[in-house]
Design a protein around this motif. Structure first.
Motif, PDB file in Angstrom:
ATOM      1  N   MET A  89      36.221   6.475 128.050  1.00 52.43           N
ATOM      2  CA  MET A  89      36.676   7.718 127.454  1.00 52.43           C
ATOM      3  C   MET A  89      37.817   7.451 126.489  1.00 52.43           C
ATOM      4  N   LYS A  90      38.758   6.719 126.950  1.00 49.64           N
ATOM      5  CA  LYS A  90      39.911   6.438 126.084  1.00 49.64           C
ATOM      6  C   LYS A  90      39.462   5.695 124.837  1.00 49.64           C
ATOM      7  N   GLU A  91      38.555   4.790 125.060  1.00 41.58           N
ATOM      8  CA  GLU A  91      38.081   4.023 123.886  1.00 41.58           C
ATOM      9  C   GLU A  91      37.317   4.916 122.919  1.00 41.58           C
ATOM     10  N   TRP A  92      36.525   5.773 123.538  1.00 42.69           N
ATOM     11  CA  TRP A  92      35.757   6.681 122.665  1.00 42.69           C
ATOM     12  C   TRP A  92      36.692   7.523 121.848  1.00 42.69           C
ATOM     13  N   ILE A  93      37.749   8.023 122.564  1.00 42.55           N
ATOM     14  CA  ILE A  93      38.727   8.859 121.859  1.00 42.55           C
ATOM     15  C   ILE A  93      39.398   8.069 120.761  1.00 42.55           C
ATOM     16  N   LYS A  94      39.743   6.809 121.109  1.00 42.48           N
ATOM     17  CA  LYS A  94      40.423   5.984 120.101  1.00 42.48           C
ATOM     18  C   LYS A  94      39.544   5.770 118.881  1.00 42.48           C
ATOM     19  N   LYS A  95      38.229   5.599 119.185  1.00 38.58           N
ATOM     20  CA  LYS A  95      37.309   5.268 118.091  1.00 38.58           C
ATOM     21  C   LYS A  95      37.018   6.480 117.199  1.00 38.58           C
ATOM     22  N   ASN A  96      36.786   7.602 117.880  1.00 35.70           N
ATOM     23  CA  ASN A  96      36.254   8.741 117.116  1.00 35.70           C
ATOM     24  C   ASN A  96      37.298   9.746 116.669  1.00 35.70           C
ATOM     25  N   ILE A  97      38.361   9.842 117.438  1.00 38.05           N
ATOM     26  CA  ILE A  97      39.321  10.910 117.112  1.00 38.05           C
ATOM     27  C   ILE A  97      40.450  10.317 116.272  1.00 38.05           C
ATOM     28  N   THR A  98      40.309  10.489 114.982  1.00 30.11           N
ATOM     29  CA  THR A  98      41.361  10.030 114.070  1.00 30.11           C
ATOM     30  C   THR A  98      42.262  11.208 113.714  1.00 30.11           C
ATOM     31  N   GLY A  99      43.390  10.835 113.113  1.00 29.79           N
ATOM     32  CA  GLY A  99      44.329  11.889 112.688  1.00 29.79           C
ATOM     33  C   GLY A  99      43.703  12.861 111.691  1.00 29.79           C
ATOM     34  N   LYS A 100      42.915  12.301 110.811  1.00 30.69           N
ATOM     35  CA  LYS A 100      42.326  13.161 109.778  1.00 30.69           C
ATOM     36  C   LYS A 100      41.329  14.137 110.379  1.00 30.69           C
ATOM     37  N   LYS A 101      40.586  13.616 111.336  1.00 32.32           N
ATOM     38  CA  LYS A 101      39.586  14.498 111.936  1.00 32.32           C
ATOM     39  C   LYS A 101      40.271  15.622 112.688  1.00 32.32           C
ATOM     40  N   VAL A 102      41.326  15.285 113.330  1.00 32.56           N
ATOM     41  CA  VAL A 102      42.053  16.317 114.076  1.00 32.56           C
ATOM     42  C   VAL A 102      42.594  17.361 113.098  1.00 32.56           C
ATOM     43  N   PHE A 103      43.131  16.841 111.987  1.00 27.31           N
ATOM     44  CA  PHE A 103      43.677  17.756 110.967  1.00 27.31           C
ATOM     45  C   PHE A 103      42.578  18.675 110.425  1.00 27.31           C
ATOM     46  N   ALA A 104      41.384  18.084 110.184  1.00 28.66           N
ATOM     47  CA  ALA A 104      40.267  18.873 109.658  1.00 28.66           C
ATOM     48  C   ALA A 104      39.875  19.958 110.640  1.00 28.66           C
ATOM     49  N   VAL A 105      39.864  19.583 111.935  1.00 21.48           N
ATOM     50  CA  VAL A 105      39.477  20.582 112.948  1.00 21.48           C
ATOM     51  C   VAL A 105      40.490  21.714 112.986  1.00 21.48           C
ATOM     52  N   ILE A 106      41.769  21.319 112.942  1.00 23.17           N
ATOM     53  CA  ILE A 106      42.810  22.363 112.990  1.00 23.17           C
ATOM     54  C   ILE A 106      42.679  23.296 111.787  1.00 23.17           C
ATOM     55  N   MET A 107      42.472  22.693 110.597  1.00 26.26           N
ATOM     56  CA  MET A 107      42.364  23.516 109.385  1.00 26.26           C
ATOM     57  C   MET A 107      41.146  24.432 109.450  1.00 26.26           C
ATOM     58  N   GLY A 108      40.037  23.878 109.966  1.00 26.27           N
ATOM     59  CA  GLY A 108      38.827  24.688 110.083  1.00 26.27           C
ATOM     60  C   GLY A 108      39.037  25.868 111.004  1.00 26.27           C
ATOM     61  N   SER A 109      39.729  25.574 112.118  1.00 17.85           N
ATOM     62  CA  SER A 109      39.984  26.651 113.077  1.00 17.85           C
ATOM     63  C   SER A 109      40.843  27.735 112.443  1.00 17.85           C
ATOM     64  N   VAL A 110      41.870  27.259 111.745  1.00 14.64           N
ATOM     65  CA  VAL A 110      42.763  28.232 111.082  1.00 14.64           C
ATOM     66  C   VAL A 110      41.962  29.093 110.103  1.00 14.64           C
TER      67      VAL A 110
END
Lengths: 642, 294
Positions: free
Chosen positions: A1-22
């Motif tokens: 799980m941690k590895e998956w998170i490390k691999k897939n969840i980047t800062g940019k993706k998180v930012f994109a998700v936050i912006m999309g939600s907003v």
């Protein structure tokens, strides 16, 4: 799980998700606000509608209140009381009572005339009916209006002393009446009825309407049979409308042939002072706007789903690769387009070169034709000149020959022989015959005069023969010149003595010069170097220049001495010829222009000088014109480089 | 001064006196009126014929006539007792349908027009124009009077008879020398007590209201006005005469004037001016006498 998170969840993706939600939240917020606004607007519109109808109903109520007041005042009018007074006194119509009736008529007429809405009379008919159903007074706004009768007694209301407004439906139309009982000394004596002009009333309602059209407003007169709406609507749920409470807005659906099922709103407001109601019926879309708030909610949900899906897609895809791929695709498309355009340009260039070659060929051909025409024109001109000279030469020959034929020498000889025969007949006494015999002496003298005539005739004949000989010599000379300068198919350049060619040209032009009385001055330089050139073309050029000179002289109106000066010279490395004249001259600004193709001052084709200059230039020469100005002569200067 | 001279002078004076007398006694005919430039209208304020305020149906009619003949209009107020003398220059005494000349008077006017009814004795001393207005004499009583109005029977003679039968013992007002003179209608013979009213005809109805008498004679134009003025206070009992006519009167020696007036009146009737005047002053009369106005 941690590895998956490390691999897939980047800062940019998180930012994109936050912006999309907003973004989703913001859009949802906007849609909700819009939805609420729409709902509110529609509610407000309906409230306004009800308020408007209320105003209309109150206006109608006030209208009827005024009518009731009118009738109440009439019922208290002195005129009607006087009638009953007099009637009570026992007066009869024949003796005094009729006067009171007339006063009542006038009272009703006055009310009809005074009460108006705009141009409409409010009252159309007013009657007074007594308890015995007699029409005491019957007055109308117009003759024949409301001609029908009523069961008057059915409408008597002695127990209701206040005026009432009622509606009747008769013969398919509505009658609105205001009625009031009349009491004389507290005793019911009759009823007054006044018919209201329905159109005037409806017109008043429409005037007070705020943009409402007649098609939306109805008056329900409250008749029991249901057909009490004015104007008569095509289809309305009358029962439902009547059951609705005052000011209650309700919806219903009508099927219409053109638009199918259409939703309608209806509102009913009672009219004060009457049993009527004002009803408005209109399509929901007109009353409440064209957009349904529920539709907006659906749009909100769909948009939210879309944005969420887009955000998910963004999460899963590599945006940078996408952008690069997109750019690459764009570049490929651009490159293909450029290659296509290059091919097109190449084709176009080839076509253009072909076109240029073709056009150049055509132009060269045209130039050759024009040159050939000019040369032919020059030749034709040259030939015409030769023929003209030959003709001039032959003419005196022909005349002299004819004179020789007719000169009469034969006649003199014949007479001489006759005289000799006469003398021969006196051979034996010849001396005596010619010295003593009168006839002999006459014959001798006659013979002497014959011999003198014969001598004179001989001299004349000699002169004629000389002239004929000169003419023939001249023609021979001309023809030899023609042969010398005859165009050759393959004309070659040769060494040419300019003086000689000029001299021959002047010879050819001799008659024309003589005819014009031109004084010709020739100054030929000796020992001119020969020039390598096509002789006959040079001849044509010089002839052209000489001809131009005496054409210029021909153009001079005034009488003066006409001169042509022909000068040949050598200067440094050049041989030159200058032909100057005292002709009409040339304007300074036309000296160069005159050599242009097609330009002529003589109305000719304009080839001459153009080809002269062209020929001279082709043989290392120059040809220029000089002139002090109009009327001051001109000079052609031709030089060849050695 | 000699006898002869004196006689001459006296004769001359006598001649001029007679001339003046005759002149005073003679009315003017059309030429004289035109020459004088004025027509003198003799009038007694009465109903709406002459209201006393300067207007009235007869006032306007004579004004129009003055304009028709091209002279100035002048109103000359007179009374019922002297109006005829003011026209013909003679004092008269009426006895039933007869009339006597009892003296002379100064001629003060050229035309009588004030609801002047055509009655036999007047016809003997003046000339009337064609009828100008319809009328009738009714008996009017106070509203509280026990005398009840008749129920018309359709026969005027019978109606008159019925009315007269109700008069016994009643005091009935009338005005001498007018169409309301009780003698004209044999009121006395009905058992009624006729009383000659000294005042104006306009005051007859109020006199009844004020209980000065039981009843009064009143002609229709005045009766209609009285009914309007005192509604519920007076009532019409019924007719005492047949339908009568009113006209304009001229002196017998003014035939040209009469003829000219008749021509004028016919013109007014044909062009509507006459009807307009009637509508203005007596709008209700058309219903009572429609035949007259056809």
């Amino acid at each position: 799980m941690k590895e998956w998170i490390k691999k897939n969840i980047t800062g940019k993706k998180v930012f994109a998700v936050i912006m999309g939600s907003v973004l989703v939240i913001f859009l949802s917020f906007l849609l909700i606000i819009n939805y609420k606004s729409q709902v509110r607007l529609q509610e407000t519109a309906l409230v306004r509608l009800v308020h408007f109808l209320d105003t209309q109903a109150n206006a109608a109520g006030y209208f009827y209140l005024e009518r009731k007041t009118d009738l109440k005042n009439i019922s208290k009018a002195r005129e009607i009381s006087i009638f009953f007074e007099n009637k009570a006194l026992g007066m009869s119509m024949a003796y005094g009572l009729k006067t009171s009736l007339i006063q009542i008529d006038r009272l009703f007429d006055s009310l009809i005339e005074e009460r108006k809405i705009g141009k409409f009379n409010i009252y159309e008919r007013i009657v007074f009916v007594d308890t015995e159903n007699n029409l005491i007074s019957d007055r109308r706004a117009e003759p024949g209006i409301h001609a029908g009768s009523l069961p008057w007694k059915d409408f008597f209301a002695s127990n209701r002393p206040e005026p009432e407004v009622i509606a009747l439906r008769q013969d398919g139309h509505f009658d609105i009446l205001v009625k009031v009982p009349f009491f004389f000394k507290w005793e019911f004596k009759g009823q007054i009825f006044a018919w209201i002009n329905l159109e005037a009333f409806f017109d008043l309602q429409m005037k007070k309407g705020e943009g409402m059209t007649q098609k939306h407003i109805f008056i329900d007169f409250g008749l029991a049979d249901g057909a009490s709406f004015y104007p008569e609507p095509e289809q309305l749920p009358v029962d439902r409308i009547r059951k609705a409470g005052p000011g209650e807005v309700f919806e219903f659906v009508l099927s219409e042939p053109e638009s199918g099922a259409t939703g309608y709103l209806a509102v009913r407001i009672p009219v004060p002072e009457t049993s009527f109601s004002i009803v408005t019926v209109m399509p929901v879309s007109e009353a409440a706007g064209y957009s349904n708030p529920n539709h907006l909610l659906m749009a909100m949900i769909i948009l939210a789903a879309f944005v969420t899906g887009a955000a998910f897609l963004l999460w899963t895809m590599n945006a940078r690769e996408l952008v690069l791929k997109t750019r690459l695709d764009e570049e490929n498309i651009r490159k293909t387009e450029i290659e296509r355009k290059n091919i097109e340009l190449a084709h176009y260039r080839e076509n253009l070169e072909l076109l240029v070659k073709e056009r150049t060929k055509e132009l060269e051909q045209a130039q050759k034709e024009l040159l050939h025409k000019a040369v032919e024109a020059g030749r034709a001109q040259f030939s015409a000149m030769i023929l003209h000279n030959i003709g001039n030469a032959i003419t005196p020959v022909s005349v002299n020959t004819e004179m020789l034929r007719k000169n009469g020498g034969d006649k003199i000889l014949q007479l001489l022989f006759q005289a000799y025969d006469d003398l021969a007949g006196h051979r034996n006494d010849l001396t005596y015959y010619v010295t003593t015999d009168p006839r002999g002496m006459e014959v001798a003298a006659y013979m002497g005069s014959l011999i003198k005539s014969l001598d004179g005739h001989r001299k004349k004949t000699d002169a004629m023969v000389q002239a004929i000989s000169a003419g023939i010599d001249y023609v021979a000379e001309i023809l030899s010149l023609q042969r010398a300068y005859a165009p050759d198919r393959a004309e070659m350049k040769e060494r040419v003595d300019l003086n000689r060619v000029v001299e021959d040209a002047l010879k050819i032009q001799e008659n024309s010069i003589l005819k014009r009385n031109i004084c010709l001055e020739k100054i030929f330089a000796s020992g001119l170097p020969h020039i390598l050139i096509e002789k006959n073309k040079l001849m044509q050029v010089i002839i052209n220049l000489i001809k131009n000179s005496f054409d210029a002289i021909d153009g001079v109106d005034e009488r003066r001495e006409n001169k042509i000066k022909v000068l040949t010279y050598v200067m440094e490395n050049r041989v030159g010829l200058k032909i100057s004249d005292t002709g009409i001259g040339i304007e300074k600004d036309k000296l160069k222009e005159i050599f242009e193709f097609g330009v002529s001052t003589k109305g000719s084709s304009g080839f001459g000088l153009y080809y002269c200059k062209d020929f001279v230039a082709a043989n290392n020469g120059t040809l220029e014109l000089e002139s002090p100005g109009p009327g001051k002569g001109a000079a052609a200067v031709m030089e060849f480089l050695l | 001064m000699g006898k002869k001279t004196g006689r001459v002078i006296r004769t001359a004076i006598g001649f001029w006196a007679v001339f003046l007398f005759i002149g005073q006694a003679c009315g003017r005919d059309l030429p004289e009126i035109k020459a004088s430039g004025v027509i003198r209208h003799l009038g007694v304020p009465y109903a709406n014929f002459i209201t006393g305020s300067g207007d009235g149906m007869d006032v306007e009619l004579v004004r129009l006539f003055a304009g028709h003949i091209g002279v100035r209009y002048e109103y000359v107020k007179t009374s019922w007792g002297t109006v005829i003398g003011d026209l013909i220059g003679k004092k008269v005494k009426v006895a039933g349908d007869d009339v006597q000349i009892i003296g002379s008077a100064q001629v003060k006017g050229d035309i009588i027009a004030n609801g002047f009814t055509i009655i036999p004795w007047r016809e003997k001393i003046v000339d009337f124009s064609i009828p100008v207005f319809p009328t009738q004499v009714w008996l009017m009583a106070r509203a509280t009077s026990p005398v009840m109005p008749i129920i018309p029977g359709g026969d005027i003679e019978k109606d008159i008879s019925i009315v007269k039968s109700k008069l016994a013992g009643l005091t009935v007002l009338g005005v001498a020398n007018t169409c309301l003179d009780p003698q004209l209608y044999n009121i006395e013979s009905t058992g009624a007590v006729p009383r000659l009213f000294p005042g104006d005809l306009n005051e007859l109805a109020p006199a009844i209201v004020n209980n000065e008498a039981d009843a009064t004679l009143l002609d229709v134009p005045d009766a209609l006005i009285a009914l309007d003025k005192w509604p519920g206070k007076i009532k019409v009992i019924g007719p005492v005469s047949k339908t009568q006519e009113m006209a304009v009167a001229f002196a017998k020696d003014a035939p040209l004037m009469k003829d000219e007036f008749n021509r004028f009146l016919l013109k007014c009737k044909s062009d509507g001016r006459y009807i307009d005047l009637v509508k203005k002053y007596y709008p209700t009369v058309f219903d009572y006498y429609p035949g007259f106005f056809k």
